[in-house]
Scaffold this motif. Structure first.
Motif, PDB file in Angstrom:
ATOM      1  N   THR A  41       5.970   5.150   7.060  1.00  0.00           N
ATOM      2  CA  THR A  41       4.787   5.401   6.235  1.00  0.00           C
ATOM      3  C   THR A  41       4.851   4.501   5.005  1.00  0.00           C
ATOM      4  OG1 THR A  41       5.788   7.104   4.846  1.00  0.00           O
ATOM      5  CG2 THR A  41       4.815   7.841   6.945  1.00  0.00           C
ATOM      6  N   TRP A  42       3.711   4.346   4.352  1.00  0.00           N
ATOM      7  CA  TRP A  42       3.696   3.580   3.106  1.00  0.00           C
ATOM      8  C   TRP A  42       4.582   4.265   2.071  1.00  0.00           C
ATOM      9  CZ3 TRP A  42       1.643  -1.161   3.138  1.00  0.00           C
ATOM     10  CH2 TRP A  42       0.731  -1.467   4.151  1.00  0.00           C
ATOM     11  N   ARG A  43       4.632   5.594   2.112  1.00  0.00           N
ATOM     12  CA  ARG A  43       5.483   6.348   1.180  1.00  0.00           C
ATOM     13  C   ARG A  43       6.961   6.052   1.428  1.00  0.00           C
ATOM     14  NH1 ARG A  43       1.852   7.022  -2.451  1.00  0.00           N
ATOM     15  NH2 ARG A  43       0.101   8.304  -1.851  1.00  0.00           N
ATOM     16  N   ASP A  44       7.328   5.771   2.707  1.00  0.00           N
ATOM     17  CA  ASP A  44       8.715   5.397   3.015  1.00  0.00           C
ATOM     18  C   ASP A  44       9.120   4.110   2.291  1.00  0.00           C
ATOM     19  OD1 ASP A  44       8.984   7.561   4.705  1.00  0.00           O
ATOM     20  OD2 ASP A  44       8.787   6.393   6.557  1.00  0.00           O
ATOM     21  N   LEU A  45       8.120   3.311   1.921  1.00  0.00           N
ATOM     22  CA  LEU A  45       8.383   2.068   1.188  1.00  0.00           C
ATOM     23  C   LEU A  45       8.484   2.331  -0.313  1.00  0.00           C
ATOM     24  CD1 LEU A  45       5.803  -0.293   2.947  1.00  0.00           C
ATOM     25  CD2 LEU A  45       8.248  -0.075   3.445  1.00  0.00           C
ATOM     26  N   ASP A  46       8.404   3.608  -0.694  1.00  0.00           N
ATOM     27  CA  ASP A  46       8.327   4.010  -2.103  1.00  0.00           C
ATOM     28  C   ASP A  46       7.057   3.478  -2.755  1.00  0.00           C
ATOM     29  OD1 ASP A  46      10.710   5.433  -1.992  1.00  0.00           O
ATOM     30  OD2 ASP A  46      11.909   3.680  -2.554  1.00  0.00           O
ATOM     31  N   TYR A  47       5.991   3.399  -1.964  1.00  0.00           N
ATOM     32  CA  TYR A  47       4.693   2.944  -2.461  1.00  0.00           C
ATOM     33  C   TYR A  47       3.929   4.101  -3.086  1.00  0.00           C
ATOM     34  CZ  TYR A  47       4.048  -1.826  -0.688  1.00  0.00           C
ATOM     35  OH  TYR A  47       4.111  -3.177  -0.488  1.00  0.00           O
ATOM     36  N   ASP A  48       3.262   3.783  -4.195  1.00  0.00           N
ATOM     37  CA  ASP A  48       2.266   4.702  -4.721  1.00  0.00           C
ATOM     38  C   ASP A  48       0.901   4.049  -4.495  1.00  0.00           C
ATOM     39  OD1 ASP A  48       1.927   2.756  -6.709  1.00  0.00           O
ATOM     40  OD2 ASP A  48       3.011   3.895  -8.231  1.00  0.00           O
ATOM     41  N   ASP A  51       0.702   0.401  -5.738  1.00  0.00           N
ATOM     42  CA  ASP A  51       1.436  -0.547  -4.891  1.00  0.00           C
ATOM     43  C   ASP A  51       0.608  -0.911  -3.659  1.00  0.00           C
ATOM     44  OD1 ASP A  51       3.904  -0.699  -6.363  1.00  0.00           O
ATOM     45  OD2 ASP A  51       4.415   1.289  -5.587  1.00  0.00           O
ATOM     46  N   PHE A  52      -0.013   0.097  -3.061  1.00  0.00           N
ATOM     47  CA  PHE A  52      -0.825  -0.148  -1.864  1.00  0.00           C
ATOM     48  C   PHE A  52      -1.997  -1.070  -2.199  1.00  0.00           C
ATOM     49  CE2 PHE A  52      -4.327   0.815   0.997  1.00  0.00           C
ATOM     50  CZ  PHE A  52      -3.728   0.502   2.201  1.00  0.00           C
ATOM     51  N   ILE A  53      -2.708  -0.778  -3.277  1.00  0.00           N
ATOM     52  CA  ILE A  53      -3.853  -1.604  -3.677  1.00  0.00           C
ATOM     53  C   ILE A  53      -3.403  -3.031  -3.973  1.00  0.00           C
ATOM     54  CG2 ILE A  53      -5.563  -1.967  -5.518  1.00  0.00           C
ATOM     55  CD1 ILE A  53      -5.722   1.175  -5.635  1.00  0.00           C
ATOM     56  N   ALA A  72      -9.248  -0.638   4.400  1.00  0.00           N
ATOM     57  CA  ALA A  72      -8.140  -0.347   3.484  1.00  0.00           C
ATOM     58  C   ALA A  72      -7.803   1.143   3.529  1.00  0.00           C
ATOM     59  CB  ALA A  72      -8.498  -0.784   2.067  1.00  0.00           C
ATOM     60  N   SER A  73      -8.821   1.984   3.601  1.00  0.00           N
ATOM     61  CA  SER A  73      -8.603   3.425   3.683  1.00  0.00           C
ATOM     62  C   SER A  73      -7.913   3.795   4.994  1.00  0.00           C
ATOM     63  CB  SER A  73      -9.947   4.150   3.556  1.00  0.00           C
ATOM     64  OG  SER A  73      -9.761   5.528   3.639  1.00  0.00           O
ATOM     65  N   VAL A  74      -8.345   3.183   6.088  1.00  0.00           N
ATOM     66  CA  VAL A  74      -7.711   3.417   7.391  1.00  0.00           C
ATOM     67  C   VAL A  74      -6.247   2.997   7.334  1.00  0.00           C
ATOM     68  CG1 VAL A  74      -7.646   2.629   9.799  1.00  0.00           C
ATOM     69  CG2 VAL A  74      -9.824   3.270   8.754  1.00  0.00           C
ATOM     70  N   MET A  75      -5.997   1.820   6.752  1.00  0.00           N
ATOM     71  CA  MET A  75      -4.616   1.313   6.661  1.00  0.00           C
ATOM     72  C   MET A  75      -3.738   2.258   5.848  1.00  0.00           C
ATOM     73  SD  MET A  75      -5.155  -2.724   5.973  1.00  0.00           S
ATOM     74  CE  MET A  75      -3.409  -2.973   5.665  1.00  0.00           C
ATOM     75  N   GLU A  76      -4.278   2.756   4.751  1.00  0.00           N
ATOM     76  CA  GLU A  76      -3.491   3.625   3.889  1.00  0.00           C
ATOM     77  C   GLU A  76      -3.083   4.908   4.617  1.00  0.00           C
ATOM     78  OE1 GLU A  76      -3.481   5.092  -0.731  1.00  0.00           O
ATOM     79  OE2 GLU A  76      -5.417   4.733   0.218  1.00  0.00           O
ATOM     80  N   ASN A  77      -3.943   5.362   5.522  1.00  0.00           N
ATOM     81  CA  ASN A  77      -3.686   6.609   6.225  1.00  0.00           C
ATOM     82  C   ASN A  77      -2.991   6.415   7.572  1.00  0.00           C
ATOM     83  OD1 ASN A  77      -4.848   8.461   4.306  1.00  0.00           O
ATOM     84  ND2 ASN A  77      -6.801   7.547   4.835  1.00  0.00           N
ATOM     85  N   MET A  78      -2.900   5.157   8.045  1.00  0.00           N
ATOM     86  CA  MET A  78      -2.264   4.942   9.331  1.00  0.00           C
ATOM     87  C   MET A  78      -0.752   4.852   9.166  1.00  0.00           C
ATOM     88  SD  MET A  78      -2.945   0.932  10.387  1.00  0.00           S
ATOM     89  CE  MET A  78      -2.198   1.051  11.994  1.00  0.00           C
ATOM     90  N   ASN A  79      -0.071   4.955  10.256  1.00  0.00           N
ATOM     91  CA  ASN A  79       1.378   4.857  10.275  1.00  0.00           C
ATOM     92  C   ASN A  79       1.782   3.416   9.957  1.00  0.00           C
ATOM     93  OD1 ASN A  79       4.025   4.328  11.448  1.00  0.00           O
ATOM     94  ND2 ASN A  79       3.874   6.382  12.295  1.00  0.00           N
ATOM     95  N   PHE A  80       2.502   3.209   8.867  1.00  0.00           N
ATOM     96  CA  PHE A  80       2.923   1.859   8.477  1.00  0.00           C
ATOM     97  C   PHE A  80       3.713   1.196   9.601  1.00  0.00           C
ATOM     98  CE2 PHE A  80       6.317  -0.912   7.044  1.00  0.00           C
ATOM     99  CZ  PHE A  80       5.588  -1.916   6.427  1.00  0.00           C
ATOM    100  N   GLY A  81       4.599   1.961  10.246  1.00  0.00           N
ATOM    101  CA  GLY A  81       5.430   1.412  11.318  1.00  0.00           C
ATOM    102  C   GLY A  81       4.596   0.832  12.450  1.00  0.00           C
ATOM    103  N   ASP A  82       3.474   1.480  12.786  1.00  0.00           N
ATOM    104  CA  ASP A  82       2.598   0.973  13.850  1.00  0.00           C
ATOM    105  C   ASP A  82       1.978  -0.360  13.445  1.00  0.00           C
ATOM    106  OD1 ASP A  82       3.120   3.219  15.364  1.00  0.00           O
ATOM    107  OD2 ASP A  82       1.205   4.206  14.915  1.00  0.00           O
ATOM    108  N   PHE A  83       1.495  -0.439  12.214  1.00  0.00           N
ATOM    109  CA  PHE A  83       0.899  -1.689  11.727  1.00  0.00           C
ATOM    110  C   PHE A  83       1.948  -2.799  11.704  1.00  0.00           C
ATOM    111  CE2 PHE A  83       0.061  -4.559   8.105  1.00  0.00           C
ATOM    112  CZ  PHE A  83      -1.088  -5.162   8.594  1.00  0.00           C
ATOM    113  N   TYR A  84       3.117  -2.489  11.185  1.00  0.00           N
ATOM    114  CA  TYR A  84       4.182  -3.485  11.056  1.00  0.00           C
ATOM    115  C   TYR A  84       4.601  -3.995  12.433  1.00  0.00           C
ATOM    116  CZ  TYR A  84       8.189  -5.677   8.745  1.00  0.00           C
ATOM    117  OH  TYR A  84       9.100  -6.571   8.243  1.00  0.00           O
ATOM    118  N   GLN A  85       4.674  -3.099  13.396  1.00  0.00           N
ATOM    119  CA  GLN A  85       5.059  -3.485  14.759  1.00  0.00           C
ATOM    120  C   GLN A  85       3.989  -4.376  15.388  1.00  0.00           C
ATOM    121  OE1 GLN A  85       5.697  -0.176  17.422  1.00  0.00           O
ATOM    122  NE2 GLN A  85       7.391  -1.260  18.389  1.00  0.00           N
TER     123      GLN A  85
END
Length: 102
Positions: A41-48, A51-53, A72-85
């Motif tokens: 998740t973005w939170r796993d990156l220690d993002y607030d 940071d995301f914006i 941007a809203s979809v990205m913020e709510n999606m699983n970071f790991g899925d996007f990164y992969q």
């Protein structure tokens, strides 16, 4: 003077964003190591939220794109790991095609 391409879905974004370029952005935000170690998740990156914006803005600048607010809203709510992969898989495929001269 070129206008930025407006990106409004994840698949389109993954065609434009390079793994290396995105990693450089993550590194600027001290998040690369966490991403490479499987952050989901973005939170796993220690993002607030800021940071995301900032990451969205950095992506727009680096890749000469404009990311739609809805995306941007979809990205913020999606699983970071899925996007990164998704962008990683694309890099692997492109590297292989380059090796084959395609």
């Amino acid at each position: 003077y070129l206008l930025n391409m407006v990106i409004n879905d994840i698949e389109q974004l993954c065609k434009v964003v390079t793994f290396q370029g995105f990693n450089e952005i993550l590194e600027q935000h001290d998040a690369l190591e966490k991403a490479l170690n499987g952050a989901q998740t973005w939170r796993d990156l220690d993002y607030d939220d800021l940071d995301f914006i900032e990451t969205i803005m950095d992506m727009e600048t680096k890749f000469n794109i404009s990311i739609d607010n809805e995306l941007a809203s979809v990205m913020e709510n999606m699983n970071f790991g899925d996007f990164y992969q998704k962008i990683d898989v694309r890099k692997i495929r492109n590297d292989k095609l380059e090796q084959l001269g395609i």
